[in-house]
Each structure stands twice: as structure tokens, then as C-alpha cells.
Scaffold this motif. Structure first.
Motif, PDB file in Angstrom:
ATOM      1  N   LEU A 244      13.320 -43.637  24.839  1.00 53.11           N
ATOM      2  CA  LEU A 244      14.665 -43.487  24.266  1.00 53.11           C
ATOM      3  C   LEU A 244      15.113 -44.742  23.524  1.00 53.11           C
ATOM      4  O   LEU A 244      15.822 -44.656  22.516  1.00 53.11           O
ATOM      5  N   LEU A 245      14.689 -45.903  24.025  1.00 55.31           N
ATOM      6  CA  LEU A 245      15.048 -47.160  23.345  1.00 55.31           C
ATOM      7  C   LEU A 245      14.559 -47.145  21.902  1.00 55.31           C
ATOM      8  O   LEU A 245      15.250 -47.595  20.988  1.00 55.31           O
ATOM      9  N   GLU A 246      13.342 -46.609  21.720  1.00 51.25           N
ATOM     10  CA  GLU A 246      12.748 -46.536  20.372  1.00 51.25           C
ATOM     11  C   GLU A 246      13.561 -45.649  19.439  1.00 51.25           C
ATOM     12  O   GLU A 246      13.468 -45.765  18.222  1.00 51.25           O
ATOM     13  N   GLN A 247      14.344 -44.730  20.024  1.00 54.40           N
ATOM     14  CA  GLN A 247      15.067 -43.750  19.197  1.00 54.40           C
ATOM     15  C   GLN A 247      16.550 -44.088  19.018  1.00 54.40           C
ATOM     16  O   GLN A 247      17.271 -43.322  18.401  1.00 54.40           O
ATOM     17  N   GLY A 248      16.987 -45.245  19.579  1.00 58.65           N
ATOM     18  CA  GLY A 248      18.390 -45.647  19.517  1.00 58.65           C
ATOM     19  C   GLY A 248      18.794 -46.137  18.142  1.00 58.65           C
ATOM     20  O   GLY A 248      18.040 -45.963  17.182  1.00 58.65           O
ATOM     21  N   PRO A 249      19.962 -46.768  17.970  1.00 59.69           N
ATOM     22  CA  PRO A 249      20.895 -47.161  19.037  1.00 59.69           C
ATOM     23  C   PRO A 249      21.698 -45.962  19.585  1.00 59.69           C
ATOM     24  O   PRO A 249      21.845 -44.948  18.907  1.00 59.69           O
ATOM     25  N   TRP A 250      22.180 -46.139  20.824  1.00 61.67           N
ATOM     26  CA  TRP A 250      22.952 -45.091  21.499  1.00 61.67           C
ATOM     27  C   TRP A 250      24.361 -45.587  21.805  1.00 61.67           C
ATOM     28  O   TRP A 250      24.554 -46.750  22.140  1.00 61.67           O
ATOM     29  N   LYS A 251      25.321 -44.658  21.707  1.00 64.89           N
ATOM     30  CA  LYS A 251      26.703 -45.009  22.024  1.00 64.89           C
ATOM     31  C   LYS A 251      26.936 -45.006  23.525  1.00 64.89           C
ATOM     32  O   LYS A 251      27.799 -45.740  24.031  1.00 64.89           O
TER      33      LYS A 251
ATOM     34  N   ALA B 242      14.104 -24.297  48.957  1.00 67.54           N
ATOM     35  CA  ALA B 242      13.938 -23.807  47.589  1.00 67.54           C
ATOM     36  C   ALA B 242      15.228 -23.073  47.211  1.00 67.54           C
ATOM     37  O   ALA B 242      15.919 -22.540  48.067  1.00 67.54           O
ATOM     38  N   MET B 243      15.526 -23.075  45.930  1.00 68.40           N
ATOM     39  CA  MET B 243      16.845 -22.616  45.507  1.00 68.40           C
ATOM     40  C   MET B 243      16.771 -21.400  44.590  1.00 68.40           C
ATOM     41  O   MET B 243      15.772 -21.133  43.947  1.00 68.40           O
ATOM     42  N   LYS B 244      17.884 -20.707  44.506  1.00 68.05           N
ATOM     43  CA  LYS B 244      18.019 -19.527  43.654  1.00 68.05           C
ATOM     44  C   LYS B 244      19.185 -19.756  42.698  1.00 68.05           C
ATOM     45  O   LYS B 244      20.216 -20.276  43.115  1.00 68.05           O
ATOM     46  N   GLN B 245      18.993 -19.382  41.419  1.00 68.16           N
ATOM     47  CA  GLN B 245      20.050 -19.677  40.449  1.00 68.16           C
ATOM     48  C   GLN B 245      21.125 -18.601  40.435  1.00 68.16           C
ATOM     49  O   GLN B 245      20.838 -17.416  40.480  1.00 68.16           O
ATOM     50  N   GLY B 246      22.387 -19.062  40.397  1.00 74.72           N
ATOM     51  CA  GLY B 246      23.509 -18.126  40.300  1.00 74.72           C
ATOM     52  C   GLY B 246      24.224 -18.320  38.973  1.00 74.72           C
ATOM     53  O   GLY B 246      23.620 -18.733  37.990  1.00 74.72           O
ATOM     54  N   GLU B 247      25.511 -18.026  38.934  1.00 77.74           N
ATOM     55  CA  GLU B 247      26.318 -18.228  37.733  1.00 77.74           C
ATOM     56  C   GLU B 247      26.455 -19.715  37.431  1.00 77.74           C
ATOM     57  O   GLU B 247      26.572 -20.517  38.358  1.00 77.74           O
ATOM     58  N   LEU B 248      26.460 -20.097  36.158  1.00 81.76           N
ATOM     59  CA  LEU B 248      26.717 -21.496  35.811  1.00 81.76           C
ATOM     60  C   LEU B 248      28.213 -21.756  35.898  1.00 81.76           C
ATOM     61  O   LEU B 248      29.004 -20.989  35.358  1.00 81.76           O
ATOM     62  N   ASN B 249      28.578 -22.833  36.547  1.00 82.96           N
ATOM     63  CA  ASN B 249      29.985 -23.142  36.733  1.00 82.96           C
ATOM     64  C   ASN B 249      30.235 -24.576  36.256  1.00 82.96           C
ATOM     65  O   ASN B 249      29.769 -25.529  36.888  1.00 82.96           O
ATOM     66  N   VAL B 250      30.924 -24.717  35.119  1.00 86.13           N
ATOM     67  CA  VAL B 250      31.210 -26.057  34.585  1.00 86.13           C
ATOM     68  C   VAL B 250      32.510 -26.566  35.199  1.00 86.13           C
ATOM     69  O   VAL B 250      33.580 -26.016  34.954  1.00 86.13           O
ATOM     70  N   LEU B 251      32.404 -27.618  36.010  1.00 85.25           N
ATOM     71  CA  LEU B 251      33.586 -28.185  36.677  1.00 85.25           C
ATOM     72  C   LEU B 251      34.272 -29.223  35.802  1.00 85.25           C
ATOM     73  O   LEU B 251      35.463 -29.446  35.918  1.00 85.25           O
ATOM     74  N   LYS B 252      33.472 -29.891  34.940  1.00 82.27           N
ATOM     75  CA  LYS B 252      34.030 -30.925  34.056  1.00 82.27           C
ATOM     76  C   LYS B 252      33.138 -31.067  32.824  1.00 82.27           C
ATOM     77  O   LYS B 252      31.924 -31.183  32.957  1.00 82.27           O
ATOM     78  N   GLY B 253      33.761 -31.084  31.631  1.00 81.97           N
ATOM     79  CA  GLY B 253      33.023 -31.299  30.391  1.00 81.97           C
ATOM     80  C   GLY B 253      33.329 -32.672  29.823  1.00 81.97           C
ATOM     81  O   GLY B 253      33.855 -33.540  30.527  1.00 81.97           O
ATOM     82  N   VAL B 254      32.952 -32.910  28.549  1.00 79.03           N
ATOM     83  CA  VAL B 254      33.347 -34.144  27.858  1.00 79.03           C
ATOM     84  C   VAL B 254      33.839 -33.780  26.459  1.00 79.03           C
ATOM     85  O   VAL B 254      33.474 -32.741  25.913  1.00 79.03           O
ATOM     86  N   GLU B 255      34.653 -34.650  25.884  1.00 76.06           N
ATOM     87  CA  GLU B 255      35.182 -34.439  24.532  1.00 76.06           C
ATOM     88  C   GLU B 255      34.093 -34.668  23.484  1.00 76.06           C
ATOM     89  O   GLU B 255      33.153 -35.421  23.724  1.00 76.06           O
ATOM     90  N   GLY B 256      34.240 -34.072  22.314  1.00 72.63           N
ATOM     91  CA  GLY B 256      33.365 -34.382  21.176  1.00 72.63           C
ATOM     92  C   GLY B 256      32.134 -33.506  21.101  1.00 72.63           C
ATOM     93  O   GLY B 256      31.957 -32.566  21.874  1.00 72.63           O
ATOM     94  N   ASP B 257      31.235 -33.877  20.117  1.00 71.29           N
ATOM     95  CA  ASP B 257      30.029 -33.067  19.908  1.00 71.29           C
ATOM     96  C   ASP B 257      28.758 -33.756  20.423  1.00 71.29           C
ATOM     97  O   ASP B 257      27.660 -33.254  20.265  1.00 71.29           O
ATOM     98  N   GLY B 258      28.929 -34.947  21.037  1.00 67.74           N
ATOM     99  CA  GLY B 258      27.784 -35.627  21.643  1.00 67.74           C
ATOM    100  C   GLY B 258      26.991 -36.515  20.699  1.00 67.74           C
ATOM    101  O   GLY B 258      25.979 -37.116  21.095  1.00 67.74           O
ATOM    102  N   GLU B 259      27.405 -36.644  19.445  1.00 63.95           N
ATOM    103  CA  GLU B 259      26.626 -37.442  18.490  1.00 63.95           C
ATOM    104  C   GLU B 259      26.460 -38.891  18.985  1.00 63.95           C
ATOM    105  O   GLU B 259      27.428 -39.546  19.377  1.00 63.95           O
ATOM    106  N   GLY B 260      25.217 -39.375  18.987  1.00 65.28           N
ATOM    107  CA  GLY B 260      24.930 -40.755  19.400  1.00 65.28           C
ATOM    108  C   GLY B 260      24.809 -40.931  20.904  1.00 65.28           C
ATOM    109  O   GLY B 260      24.553 -42.035  21.383  1.00 65.28           O
ATOM    110  N   PHE B 261      24.950 -39.823  21.656  1.00 65.06           N
ATOM    111  CA  PHE B 261      24.871 -39.916  23.120  1.00 65.06           C
ATOM    112  C   PHE B 261      23.573 -39.304  23.641  1.00 65.06           C
ATOM    113  O   PHE B 261      23.066 -38.328  23.083  1.00 65.06           O
ATOM    114  N   ILE B 262      23.086 -39.880  24.738  1.00 66.69           N
ATOM    115  CA  ILE B 262      21.968 -39.287  25.480  1.00 66.69           C
ATOM    116  C   ILE B 262      22.577 -38.397  26.560  1.00 66.69           C
ATOM    117  O   ILE B 262      23.477 -38.817  27.280  1.00 66.69           O
TER     118      ILE B 262
END
Ligand code: PRP
Ligand code: GUN
Ligand code: MG
Length: 165
Positions: free
Chosen positions: A26-33, A75-95
Motif C-alpha cells: 500500500l505504501l507503494e500506491q500512496g500517498p493516503w489521506k 464457524a459462522m453463518k451470514q445473516g442480514e448486513l447491518n451498518v451501525l456506523k458509516g463515514v462521510e464522503g466517497d472515500g477518495e484517498g482512503f484505504i
């Protein structure tokens, strides 16, 4: 019925080595915000990446998808996805970092939320692999990865005894 027939235990040392290998890539592909950890599995990899890459801006997407299967063997079984918290923006420059991608459902959800983020994982299974920008180790789809934070040292039955000899 669980689709997992193989167990892949990962030690702290192996996890650390793989996370450092991911940092190099990832360092090779930066810089990252900054870095966004997908909780909870992405938290330990995120801590290692931040230290290695000198990243100080850290956020989380909190998402829940797997629950204990009916056999109660870890071992686990997948259920519904539940987003408890998101982030602002479109993620540009973030890992965006997670421990693994399996079916790719979590990855698809976070990519939809942050389409411009760079999605990285330590482990990838074939079904989820196309959704990951950078990963380190591929394991087969029928493998259940056991992370060091989910295990403890315990007695191991000798192989001969397991075969009933
Ligand atoms: O590709 P998928 O099939 O969606 O599976 C991958 C997701 O499953 C696990 O998280 P989980 O929901 O079990 O929660 P946790 O990180 O809190 O343990 C893992 O940490 C990934 O986030
Ligand atoms: N610990 C763990 N969590 C998962 N979530 C989806 N697949 C896996 C896996 O193989 N191991
Ligand atoms: Mg997770």
C-alpha cells in the motif's frame, strides 16, 4: 449446512507478517489521506498498517453480518448486513481495510458506500477476490480462517489418537 470443510488457524506472528506485507504494497500506491477500518475484523490490521505507514487519521465503518451457526463450533453463518456506523464522503484517498473477504457481500456494501476508497484485505477467498484492490493471501472458498483473537492455547490430541490407534 456450513460451506466450510477446512480450518485455517492464523497465529499473531503470521498475521503481523502479512499485515506488514500489505503495508509495503500500500505504501507503494500512496500517498493516503487516512484509513477506514471495517469493524471488527479490520481493527487489528488497521492498527498495524497505521503504525507501518505513519497514518494518523483513522475512522471506522461498523458493520455486522455473521452470527454463530447452529452447531456452535465457532464457524459462522451470514445473516442480514447491518451498518451501525458509516463515514462521510466517497472515500477518495482512503484505504478501506478488512481482515478478509469471503462471499464479497461486506465488500460490495462498503464499496457502494465509499466507491473511491482503495479496498484492502489480508486474506481473500475466490468469490470476494474481484472486489478487493489489494490483498496478500488467497485461501479456498471452503476454508474457515481462524484469527488469533478468536483462539487460545489448548491441548492438542496426537494425530494417532485422533485416528483411534
Ligand atoms: O465477504 P463476506 O462473506 O461478507 O465476509 C467477510 C466479513 O465477515 C467477517 O466479519 P463479521 O461480519 O463476521 O464481523 P466481525 O468483523 O465483527 O467479526 C470479516 O471480518 C469480514 O468483514
Ligand atoms: N473468522 C472468520 N470470519 C469470517 N467471515 C467470513 N468468512 C470468515 C472466515 O473464514 N473466518
Ligand atoms: Mg468483519
Amino acid at each position: 449446512m456450513t460451506p466450510y470443510s477446512k480450518d485455517f488457524p492464523v497465529s499473531w506472528e503470521e498475521l503481523h507478517r502479512n499485515a506488514r506485507a500489505l503495508s509495503w504494497r500500500l505504501l507503494e500506491q500512496g500517498p493516503w489521506k487516512g484509513i477506514i477500518a471495517i469493524t471488527r475484523g479490520g481493527l487489528v490490521p488497521a492498527a498495524i498498517l497505521c503504525r507501518e505507514m505513519d497514518i494518523r487519521l483513522i475512522d471506522t465503518i461498523c458493520i455486522v453480518s455473521y452470527g454463530e451457526d447452529e452447531k456452535g463450533n465457532g464457524a459462522m453463518k451470514q445473516g442480514e448486513l447491518n451498518v451501525l456506523k458509516g463515514v462521510e464522503g466517497d472515500g477518495e484517498g482512503f484505504i478501506l481495510i478488512d481482515d478478509l473477504v469471503d462471499t464479497g457481500r461486506t465488500a460490495a456494501k462498503v464499496r457502494e458506500m465509499l466507491p473511491k476508497a482503495h479496498f484492502a484485505t489480508i486474506y481473500a477467498k475466490p468469490a470476494g477476490k474481484p472486489l478487493v484492490d489489494t490483498f496478500i493471501t488467497e485461501v479456498s472458498q471452503d476454508t474457515w480462517i481462524r484469527f488469533p483473537w478468536d483462539m487460545e492455547y489448548t491441548f492438542s490430541t496426537p494425530l494417532a489418537d485422533r485416528q483411534g490407534k
